[in-house]
Design a protein around this motif. Structure first.
Motif, PDB file in Angstrom:
ATOM      1  N   ILE A  13     -58.709 -53.990 -26.164  1.00 13.34           N
ATOM      2  CA  ILE A  13     -58.646 -55.439 -26.119  1.00 13.34           C
ATOM      3  C   ILE A  13     -59.912 -55.981 -25.494  1.00 13.34           C
ATOM      4  CG2 ILE A  13     -57.312 -57.373 -25.267  1.00 13.34           C
ATOM      5  CD1 ILE A  13     -54.881 -55.688 -25.344  1.00 13.34           C
ATOM      6  N   CYS A  14     -60.946 -56.150 -26.288  1.00 12.21           N
ATOM      7  CA  CYS A  14     -62.198 -56.566 -25.685  1.00 12.21           C
ATOM      8  C   CYS A  14     -62.645 -57.914 -26.227  1.00 12.21           C
ATOM      9  CB  CYS A  14     -63.248 -55.500 -25.880  1.00 12.21           C
ATOM     10  SG  CYS A  14     -63.368 -54.953 -27.558  1.00 12.21           S
ATOM     11  N   HIS A  31     -55.602 -62.073 -22.040  1.00 12.58           N
ATOM     12  CA  HIS A  31     -55.093 -60.888 -22.737  1.00 12.58           C
ATOM     13  C   HIS A  31     -53.889 -60.278 -22.016  1.00 12.58           C
ATOM     14  CE1 HIS A  31     -57.404 -60.327 -26.274  1.00 12.58           C
ATOM     15  NE2 HIS A  31     -58.563 -60.190 -25.680  1.00 12.58           N
ATOM     16  N   GLU A  39     -56.550 -62.058 -30.048  1.00 11.21           N
ATOM     17  CA  GLU A  39     -57.883 -62.551 -29.691  1.00 11.21           C
ATOM     18  C   GLU A  39     -57.935 -64.077 -29.743  1.00 11.21           C
ATOM     19  OE1 GLU A  39     -60.078 -60.771 -28.328  1.00 11.21           O
ATOM     20  OE2 GLU A  39     -59.084 -58.857 -28.713  1.00 11.21           O
TER      21      GLU A  39
END
Ligand SMILES: [Zn+2]
Length: 697
Positions: free
Chosen positions: A11-12, A525, A581
């Motif tokens: 999860i970037c 997130h 995102e």
């Protein structure tokens, strides 16, 4: 080896820049961003209420075409380029030093870089560094030797058969557990094998051409090579049918299938687990998590239905295909023509020095990172970002307390989860120990095998030990950031704390629109469609009331619909694939905006270049996402990337935010005639009616 990583630090902030970069000199000078709004990059003929992204970035987009050796060119690439230039200097010095102490950091990164740059040797040797491994594949004679060699390949790099690795147990975050899932397929996702649309058919045709070329390089006739290529595609298509799509892989619960090893062995009788674990060096694995049980069952069936010779063909292909870019110019070009040209539309290969710098940084990221931070670390940036994180977290709590849709008990837990988030800034407190890794000036590909084996053993060694919470999943020189739900941590490598995201000398308004929103993005997130399933300790565990959870998912639906409605080249953005995102972008921006409002009460800022601090905040956000991108590459990303195309990352969240409408409205700014203002009205590109406007945090 492909790690399963179905919930891990994937999860970037953006897609990794591994394949990006450039040989051209663009604006890499940090000075250029200082304190200014960057009017020179605007398209003042564009209507901001129509397309804010174009208004802020139009001239930049026009004046910064994509270099021939790149798939895309934007803010991330410009910043990455300046980092690559620094790394190049470090590596050229290390590579030229033949006296570095054996086993030292300089020796390891220097020798690897030297092997990558040594085109004379690479071309002289051709495919021969793979002869040993090819010989082992050819010697396969029965089920046991098939799985022994498959396991060996998984360990040293090529992605064959399935994915396996050690990960945190999603439900017991203090434990490491052996995890298994789908893998062993060349094309980017399931759709590429099974969809009938012309684009997919064309790409399957190109895959056959590519695989044929790879077999010809192994010495086969064109005829035999074409037949072998077809066999590989047939095997992988069969695997694809029982695998999960990218969207299905967002369902974390469906992939948490913990079972005793005996149970897995029962449904996969043809997979020789004892041999595999022996090669892996795993002494006693009694429990596993199987992300895709159906895939594993099918693979077991295929072990018998596919002939031994065809498996050998499949493995030979994977070995050479996976390593081609690390061999001669001929092989590296074949790899580039398929992955770079066909998939991404890139015109020419990057120069060798750049491939070598980025290659070393990918392979030995933490070692090179030590040299990088020793020279370029900014304590000033770290202190300021640290302060911003505190402010953004405070703003998030404020927003949580204000939302009407969440019950007091869920709010209380959400705030407790925020309080427990671990912050990692710049670089690790404790560097990983690489002393067991040997790097030699023999061949690039052989070093790559040793590195992968070292990493594999490092992970296997975690089994049965407590989770090391000091570990990092990104090197300090990476222009990116991430949230890891199993650790409940946010991580910002040193490299992202630079313009256009952050500059300690720039005004707060711009810094909050850049770095502040990045911080907010990562924090959010922890509360997106996946993150919300993990508690404050990083355990997959429901902490929402049923009603709050239902309300939250209804809110997500609005955002999914919004992004489903965006198109590029008549291809729709996948709202479900990108929901995590998009939630993070929207939430992050909302929270950072509140943090800026709090900050402005203490440190008021004036108008700069005709823009108020609130307006500059949104300008900085839109600047961060400016990017030119090749159509082929964009199509691939729409299919596989959980991040939306950057134009929608810039405009999408703004069109949901009343704060954006207000910041630019004529009535808010009428007391200040020097300020640029406009109304956003029904029919404008940036306008969304209240009834379809998303609101979460
Ligand atoms: Zn993200």
């Amino acid at each position: 080896m492909k790690k399963v990583n179905f919930y891990g630090p994937a999860i970037c902030l953006t897609l990794g820049l591994a394949m990006l970069g450039t040989s051209c000199k663009h604006e890499t000078d940090a000075e250029k961003y200082k304190g200014e709004v960057g009017l020179v990059n605007f398209d003042t003929t564009a209507k901001p209420q129509q397309d804010f992204y174009q208004y802020v970035n139009g001239s930049w987009l026009k004046n910064n075409p994509i270099p021939a050796s790149e798939a895309a060119w934007g803010s991330f690439n410009v910043l990455n380029d300046s980092i690559v230039a620094r790394l190049r200097k470090l590596l050229e010095t290390a590579g030229a030093n033949k006296q570095a102490a054996a086993g030292s950091t300089e020796q390891k990164v220097g020798d690897l870089f030297f092997c990558m740059m040594d085109s004379v040797d690479l071309n002289k040797n051709g495919i021969t560094p793979l002869n040993d491994e090819l010989g082992k594949i050819n010697a396969i004679s029965d089920n046991k030797s098939l799985w022994a060699e498959a396991a060996r390949l998984m360990k040293i790099g090529p992605d064959v058969m399935f994915g396996a690795g050690v990960e945190q147990d999603a439900k017991i975050s203090s434990k490491e557990v052996f995890t298994i899932g789908q893998g062993g397929m060349t094309l980017p996702s399931k759709d590429y094998y099974i969809e009938d649309a012309p684009m997919y058919k064309m790409l399957r045709g190109k895959f056959l051409e590519y695989a044929t070329n790879i077999f010809v390089q192994m010495g086969e006739s064109a005829d035999a090579a074409a037949k072998d290529a077809q066999k590989v595609l047939d095997i992988e298509t069969q695997m694809a049918h029982s695998s999960m799509s990218r969207i299905e892989q967002r369902d974390i619960t469906a992939q948490y299938n913990k079972m005793p090893m005996t149970e897995l062995a029962k449904v996969t009788p043809n997979i020789d687990w004892a041999t595999i674990y022996d090669v892996f060096g795993a002494k006693s694995i009694d429990t596993v998590i199987v992300a895709q049980p159906l895939f594993m069952k099918e693979l077991s069936d295929m072990t018998k239905s596919v002939s031994m010779d065809d498996w050998k063909t499949y493995m030979r292909f994977h070995l050479v295909s996976s390593e081609a870019s690390k061999l001669s110019d001929t092989l590296s070009k074949i790899s580039f023509n398929f992955w770079g040209k066909t998939f991404q539309g890139i015109k020419e290969q990057q120069p060798r020095w750049k491939r070598s710098v980025e290659g070393t940084s990918r392979s030995l990221g933490d070692l090179l990172g030590q040299l990088y931070v020793a020279k370029y670390f900014s304590p000033e940036a770290k202190a300021k970002v640290n302060e911003m994180v505190t402010n953004v977290i405070a703003a998030y709590k404020q927003r949580i307390n204000q939302v009407a849709w969440m019950s007091p008990e869920t709010k209380k837990y959400a705030i407790a989860k925020l309080d427990k988030i671990t912050l990692k800034l710049c670089y690790p407190d404790k560097w990983k120990d690489f002393s067991a890794l040997e790097i030699k000036r023999d061949a690039w590909v052989l070093n790559s095998f040793r590195i992968n084996e070292f990493e594999f053993n490092f992970d296997m060694n975690k089994l049965g030990k407590p989770v090391d919470r000091t570990e990092w999943g990104m090197s300090p020189q990476t222009v990116n950031a991430y949230y890891n739900p199993s650790m409940n941590e946010i991580v910002f490598p040193a490299a992202i704390m630079q313009p256009p995201f952050f500059d300690p000398n720039r005004d707060d308004a711009m810094n909050y629109g850049g770095m502040g929103a990045v911080i907010g993005h990562e924090l959010t997130h922890g509360f997106d469609d996946e993150g919300c399933q993990f508690d404050a300790e990083g355990n997959m565990h429901k902490w929402w009331t049923n009603q709050d959870s239902a309300q939250f998912h209804n809110k997500l639906q609005v955002l999914i619909k919004q992004f489903n409605g965006y198109t590029v080249d008549s291809m729709n953005v996948k709202g479900e694939l990108t929901i995590g995102e998009n939630t993070a972008d929207f939430g992050g921006l909302t929270i950072a905006y509140t943090a800026l409002q709090n900050d402005l009460k203490e440190h008021p800022e004036g108008v700069v270049d005709g823009f108020t601090p609130e307006q500059r905040f949104f300008i900085a956000w839109a600047q961060a996402w400016r990017e030119n991108i090749r159509p082929n590459y964009q199509r691939q990303l729409i299919n596989t990337n959980p991040h939306s195309p950057t134009i929608f990352r810039a405009n999408g969240p703004l069109s949901n935010m009343p704060e954006f409408y207000k910041a630019f409205s004529v009535s808010s700014n009428e007391h200040n005639p020097e300020v640029k203002s406009f109304e956003i009205k029904p029919g404008d590109g940036m306008y969304r009616a209240d009834s379809v406007r998303a609101s979460i945090w």
